[in-house]
Design a protein around this motif. Structure first.
Motif, PDB file in Angstrom:
ATOM      1  N   THR A   8       0.834  -1.198   0.000  1.00  0.00           N
ATOM      2  CA  THR A   8       0.000   0.000   0.000  1.00  0.00           C
ATOM      3  C   THR A   8       0.867   1.246   0.000  1.00  0.00           C
ATOM      4  N   CYS A   9       0.626   2.112  -0.972  1.00  0.00           N
ATOM      5  CA  CYS A   9       1.330   3.393  -1.066  1.00  0.00           C
ATOM      6  C   CYS A   9       0.455   4.440  -0.383  1.00  0.00           C
ATOM      7  N   ALA A  10       0.981   5.073   0.650  1.00  0.00           N
ATOM      8  CA  ALA A  10       0.126   5.940   1.457  1.00  0.00           C
ATOM      9  C   ALA A  10       0.881   7.145   1.981  1.00  0.00           C
ATOM     10  N   ASN A  11       0.203   8.268   1.957  1.00  0.00           N
ATOM     11  CA  ASN A  11       0.621   9.500   2.623  1.00  0.00           C
ATOM     12  C   ASN A  11      -0.548  10.461   2.536  1.00  0.00           C
ATOM     13  N   HIS A  12      -0.915  11.066   3.640  1.00  0.00           N
ATOM     14  CA  HIS A  12      -2.067  11.964   3.618  1.00  0.00           C
ATOM     15  C   HIS A  12      -1.699  13.358   3.111  1.00  0.00           C
ATOM     16  N   LYS A  13      -0.408  13.581   2.815  1.00  0.00           N
ATOM     17  CA  LYS A  13       0.027  14.870   2.280  1.00  0.00           C
ATOM     18  C   LYS A  13      -0.116  14.866   0.768  1.00  0.00           C
TER      19      LYS A  13
END
Length: 271
Positions: A8-13
């Motif tokens: 999973t590739c994730a970042n809330h920015k």
């Protein structure tokens, strides 16, 4: 059939290079002969668009699949998969109704954090994928919690900027909270993206992240490259659109590192 490795590739920015990372990992893994299912978990549909699937998804999409998990007596997750023009790559696309999914999941009474896990389990009963690669939405809500619970590894892209580094704390806290439910979840690594070493701020950002996280950072960094924007404009994955570009080759090197982290063998790349 064996369960695929879920990345999973994730970042809330926003602007972290998350969708570019997911899209490039999918092709780089497929180039090595791995069978890959990409899943677009973002209502902005950037990953789906990258693969030329903008017009797909009215009936077959992630929103519909998750809604149907408990509604259909004979649920078959494979029915929501869309074939692509790229060898070894299939997809579950996003849809504009994804904006409704957060509320829908919140209202579910039992095991609302496991709906994506149930989807992956159902797909694994009939399909033999080596990897599932998720793109996620830029929020830390119930859908992303579901995706983290279904995942084996989280890969976090970080933009080389003050704001990019500043956002790491929240995503790591979210990971820690999720890992209480998914005991097997690991951080696959942190990827420094949009790197321009001619700028001192980029060097400073890299040093800050290295000081904070050390060995969790991948050696390969993704440079600023106009080929990325051009491939997005033409709605084609970077590695097929500009296969010899600097960023494309960096994503291939990054994929070798990812394979090492997850315990899979690197294969001969067929260009």
């Amino acid at each position: 059939m064996a369960k695929p490795t879920v990345l999973t590739c994730a970042n809330h920015k926003g602007g972290s290079g998350k969708s570019s990372l997911a899209g490039s990992l999918i092709i780089a893994l497929a180039e090595q002969g791995y069978r890959v299912l990409g899943i677009d978990g973002d209502m902005q549909r950037n990953l789906s668009t990258t693969y030329g699937l903008r017009e797909f998804g009215k009936e077959k999409n992630l929103y519909r699949a998750i809604e149907d998990v408990d509604e259909l007596e004979n649920f078959n997750g494979a029915e929501y998969i869309v074939k692509t023009d790229y060898e070894n790559v299939d997809f579950i696309v996003s849809h504009e109704d994804m904006a409704l999914l957060e509320t829908s999941l919140m209202l579910k009474m039992a095991e609302r954090e496991k709906y994506v896990s149930k989807l992956i389990e159902s797909i694994s009963e009939t399909e033999n994928y080596d990897f599932v690669v998720f793109d996620t939405n830029p929020t830390l809500g119930v859908l992303n919690f579901n995706i983290f619970v279904a995942s084996d590894y989280v890969i976090i892209p970080v933009e080389c900027s003050a704001y990019g580094v500043d956002g790491l704390g929240a995503i790591l806290k979210f990971y820690k909270n999720t890992s209480r439910v998914n005991k097997n979840l690991k951080i696959g690594g942190i990827v420094m993206s949009k790197v321009d070493l001619r700028k001192s701020i980029a060097k400073d950002a890299i040093e800050v992240v290295k000081d904070m996280f050390g060995d969790v950072i991948f050696d390969t960094m993704i440079s600023t490259d106009t080929s990325v924007e051009k491939s997005q404009w033409d709605e084609e994955p970077l590695l097929t659109h500009s296969p010899d570009s600097r960023a494309a080759n960096q994503y291939r090197e990054l994929t070798k590192e990812v394979l090492s982290v997850v315990g899979k063998k690197e294969r001969i790349v067929q260009k």
